[in-house]
Write an enzyme that holds these catalytic residues in place. Structure first.
Site, PDB file in Angstrom:
ATOM      1  N   CYS A 333      56.010  61.130  56.808  1.00  0.00           N
ATOM      2  CA  CYS A 333      56.359  62.135  57.808  1.00  0.00           C
ATOM      3  C   CYS A 333      55.948  63.568  57.452  1.00  0.00           C
ATOM      4  CB  CYS A 333      57.850  62.100  58.123  1.00  0.00           C
ATOM      5  SG  CYS A 333      58.870  61.415  56.836  1.00  0.00           S
ATOM      6  N   ARG A 362      57.331  53.160  46.749  1.00  0.00           N
ATOM      7  CA  ARG A 362      58.783  53.270  46.614  1.00  0.00           C
ATOM      8  C   ARG A 362      59.204  52.529  45.371  1.00  0.00           C
ATOM      9  NH1 ARG A 362      60.711  52.342  52.920  1.00  0.00           N
ATOM     10  NH2 ARG A 362      59.417  54.022  53.751  1.00  0.00           N
ATOM     11  N   GLN A 380      52.203  51.399  55.660  1.00  0.00           N
ATOM     12  CA  GLN A 380      52.983  51.360  56.891  1.00  0.00           C
ATOM     13  C   GLN A 380      52.097  51.672  58.082  1.00  0.00           C
ATOM     14  OE1 GLN A 380      55.952  54.406  55.740  1.00  0.00           O
ATOM     15  NE2 GLN A 380      57.450  52.865  56.353  1.00  0.00           N
ATOM     16  N   ASP A 382      52.558  53.606  60.568  1.00  0.00           N
ATOM     17  CA  ASP A 382      53.601  54.592  60.807  1.00  0.00           C
ATOM     18  C   ASP A 382      53.156  55.619  61.841  1.00  0.00           C
ATOM     19  OD1 ASP A 382      55.977  55.836  60.417  1.00  0.00           O
ATOM     20  OD2 ASP A 382      55.475  56.695  58.464  1.00  0.00           O
ATOM     21  N   HIS A 384      54.693  59.289  64.008  1.00  0.00           N
ATOM     22  CA  HIS A 384      55.751  60.245  64.335  1.00  0.00           C
ATOM     23  C   HIS A 384      55.421  60.854  65.681  1.00  0.00           C
ATOM     24  CE1 HIS A 384      56.144  59.655  60.014  1.00  0.00           C
ATOM     25  NE2 HIS A 384      57.422  59.722  60.306  1.00  0.00           N
ATOM     26  N   LYS A 463      69.075  54.557  65.698  1.00  0.00           N
ATOM     27  CA  LYS A 463      67.823  53.814  65.595  1.00  0.00           C
ATOM     28  C   LYS A 463      67.927  52.439  66.238  1.00  0.00           C
ATOM     29  CE  LYS A 463      69.010  51.738  61.169  1.00  0.00           C
ATOM     30  NZ  LYS A 463      68.580  51.291  59.862  1.00  0.00           N
ATOM     31  N   HIS A 509      60.532  58.532  64.480  1.00  0.00           N
ATOM     32  CA  HIS A 509      59.750  57.790  63.483  1.00  0.00           C
ATOM     33  C   HIS A 509      59.638  56.397  64.049  1.00  0.00           C
ATOM     34  CE1 HIS A 509      61.107  60.411  59.985  1.00  0.00           C
ATOM     35  NE2 HIS A 509      62.089  60.615  60.827  1.00  0.00           N
TER      36      HIS A 509
END
Length: 645
Positions: A333, A362, A380, A382, A384, A463, A509
């Site tokens: 992000c 991670r 990911q 991913d 935003h 979420k 997200h």
RNA sequence: GCCCACGUAGCUCAGUCGGUAGAGCACUUCCUUGGUAAGGAAGAGGUCGCCGGUUCAAUUCCGGCCGUGGGCUCCA
């Protein structure tokens, strides 16, 4: 008093038992199949006295979900009895029914061995055959404490302390008494189909600061056939294990030398990934996303500002360059925030949708690493989304549609879970209400059934988690859509609104597949290694009958390769049957046999994955056939992808 | 991270009650030119996860480490 049992109304004398009422109303066979009964919200033992206010009573059959839970919970008690008999100094703690069976946690001076399990299982069989009734009695907490203190059951004492009610119930079967809210099967003989599966360590109350107990897992079913089916399913899952198939299909590996939790992608696995990622990029572009990319490490100050340093530091890796501390990104992000901030945004610019196939690291605890499903480095898919508050609903709706389209493409079913505001959270009530409402409205507009996890949202916003169900009915968390009120705040993101005022954008997200690694692991197990033709690394393999056909094979290889079909030629000095066998084991969708006939005709003989032979076809026909097969899954949803180019 | 189990050839595994190891598949070479799930022969391949200890001697016993696997708040 009158009690309704299904379609019958029976007359029950005051003080008569549940079993008595059921026996009057049900056929012998159905009565025998009942393990307990339901009265309103309450589950009752068959031996219980019928409550005065019970107007309606429903049997709980052994093969129902509730019945299964009761059988499994009772199996846990019977296991505890067996353990106490064989290992009298073991202390019992808790033993619930779980999704596919039951467990019981014991405190004992040494670990249980597989031999112990066999002995415990044999003792359980003996107890079940003895058919001791389960007897329930209500006692005061003090009485219960005195009982378990006398038995040296310290964990039970702790449990009793935590029970708010004034009295507790005890269940006794044979010589074993356990604290339990019940209900239970009427007698141990109702346990007919069970098996102990494994022993494992488990912390008392799941707390790693408290003692390590020994957990024995087992499963039980209403009848032997169901147990057999379940055990067969476990075997099937073992065969589909993506770690085994990953080696067999030469997709990826893990290396002790490189480090745990980091996959190494071999040519075929990387090819699959690349195709999947290429598909995703194109699909995101079609849906109005921009492709972006941030750096792998960012200065520590950035992570402090975002809150990750305070809340997520344990899971992050840090390094230092020129005496400046950097954090390796665990999420994508931050760079996306910086892109937004790189210039002043107008309300006309929104929504902005930044998509990144971002590689994140991670620090997962070493004990939780598991093949591709739990790794320390992953990619990911991913994005935003930064939008105006009034755009939130439309954005969430289109994300959920995206998830449905993509998961449908692979034939996955899925379930949605909505998580609402936790106690510890930030943001105004108004923000939370609006975001939560947008999430629920989007779900209902798309007719998506969902469960609510009250208070389970992230501290920064509500979420939706989407769990896909694979061919073995296992659930995997992949897609997630999270509203975030903190990051726009912390990074002071603004846009200039119609009236010239500065406003805060809302941020989402979201991931569709989640982690590419994990998704492929799940897909491999779901499909037992059989990738759809558009995604499979080798789509066609040419098999020569003898070396006399090498020239024709080279020609076919060239034609198919030029047509964008991923093709190999097997011209080895081996018999055809041998080559077919190998190609089948590699799960290649199209085998193209070339021999004398095909060489003369200029065609190929097509055999499909699974063994179906289509006979002699021209090269053009073959190309058209494979292309059509590639496109087939895309017809289902609003998707398209040209994988042959 | 914690508990337990495991770690022998590229893969799947056998074996050594302490005397430096073996099979099948894969690989290489040769024979075989064979039409839809394994043709034959020979050969090569192992610091028995790593480090230390005990011992005349350790792959085997002990300890540490690394890695893998099954688990670790589905609440009496």
């Amino acid at each position: 008093m009158q009690v309704r049992v299904e379609d019958n109304v029976v007359e029950a004398a005051p003080g008569s038992t549940v079993a008595g009422a059921l026996a009057q109303a049900l056929s012998g066979k159905r009565f025998k199949n009942a393990v307990a009964a339901r009265c309103g919200a309450a589950l009752l033992d068959l031996s219980a006295t019928l409550p005065d206010d019970c107007a309606e009573l429903a049997p709980v059959p052994a093969d129902s979900q509730e019945g299964l839970e009761i059988i499994r919970h009772s199996a846990a008690h019977i296991m505890a009895e067996a353990v106490k008999k064989l290992f009298p100094t073991a202390q019992v703690t808790i033993g619930p029914a779980i999704e596919h069976g039951f467990y019981y946690d014991f405190a004992y001076e040494r670990p249980f061995t597989p031999d112990d399990l066999a002995a415990i299982e044999a003792e359980m069989t003996r107890i079940a055959r003895a058919n001791h009734p389960f007897a329930c009695r209500q006692v005061s907490k003090d009485e219960a404490k005195a009982l378990f203190a006398g038995l040296g059951e310290h964990y039970k004492l702790e449990i009793i302390e935590d029970i708010p009610a004034a009295s507790v119930s005890l269940y006794t079967q044979g010589g074993f008494t356990d604290l339990c809210r019940g209900p239970h099967i009427p007698a141990t003989g109702f346990l007919t189909a069970f098996k102990l599966l494994s022993v494992a360590g488990a912390y008392w109350r799941g707390d790693e600061k408290r003692p390590m107990l020994q957990r024995i897992y087992g499963t039980a079913f209403g009848d032997a056939g169901d147990l057999k089916k379940y055990l067969a399913r476990l075997e099937e899952a073992k065969k589909r294990d993506h770690r085994k198939l990953g080696v067999a299909l030469d997709l990826f590996s893990f290396s002790e030398e490189a480090g745990p939790g980091m996959a190494i992608w071999h040519p075929k696995g990387e090819l699959v990934r690349t195709i999947l990622e290429d598909f995703e990029r194109k699909e995101h572009l079609k849906r109005g996303y921009s492709l972006v990319r941030g750096p792998q490490i960012l200065k520590r100050e950035m992570w402090e500002r975002s809150g990750h340093y305070d809340n997520y530091r344990e899971n992050m890796y840090f390094t230092e360059i020129d005496e400046q501390a950097y954090g390796v990104k665990p999420m994508n992000c931050l760079a996306h925030m910086l892109i937004y901030k790189s210039r002043l945004r107008s309300y006309r610019d929104l929504p902005l949708r930044y998509f990144e196939l971002g590689v994140v690291h991670r620090h997962e605890k070493s004990g939780v690493l598991h093949g591709l499903l739990r790794v320390r480095q992953f990619t990911q898919d991913d994005a935003h989304i930064l939008c105006r508050p009034d755009q939130l609903l439309a954005e969430i709706t289109s994300v959920i549609t995206f998830v449905k389209d993509v998961l449908g493409l692979f034939g996955f079913e899925f379930e949605a879970e909505l998580s609402t505001r936790p106690v510890k959270s930030i943001g105004s009530d108004e923000d939370w209400d609006r975001a939560t409402r947008a999430l629920t409205e989007a779900l209902s507009a798309l007719h998506m059934p969902y469960e609510i996890n009250e208070g389970d949202g992230a501290f920064y916003g509500p979420k939706i988690d989407i769990k896909l169900k694979d061919a073995l009915e296992r659930r995997w968390q992949c897609a997630t859509i999270q509203c975030d009120f903190t990051l726009p705040e912390r990074f002071d993101l603004v846009y200039v609104d119609q009236d010239g005022s500065r406003r805060r954008p809302v941020m989402l997200h979201r991931v569709i597949l989640g982690a590419v690694e994990r998704f492929l692991g799940v897909l491999i197990e779901h499909a037992a290694g059989v990738f759809p033709t558009w995604l499979t690394p080798v789509q066609a393999r040419i098999l020569t009958v003898t070396e006399a056909h090498d020239a024709h094979a080279a020609h076919v290889l060239d034609r198919l390769t030029q047509a964008g079909i991923r093709t190999e030629a097997d011209t080895r000095n081996e018999k055809l049957g041998y080559k077919v066998r190998e190609a089948q084991l590699e799960k290649i969708p199209y085998l193209l046999v070339v021999g004398d006939k095909e060489s003369e005709d200029g065609g190929v003989n097509v055999r499909q994955r699974g063994g179906k032979e289509l006979g002699l076809m021209s090269i053009d026909e073959t190309i058209a056939l494979i292309r059509a097969d590639c496109e087939e899954p895309f017809k289902r949803g609003g998707l398209s992808y040209n994988c042959c180019h």
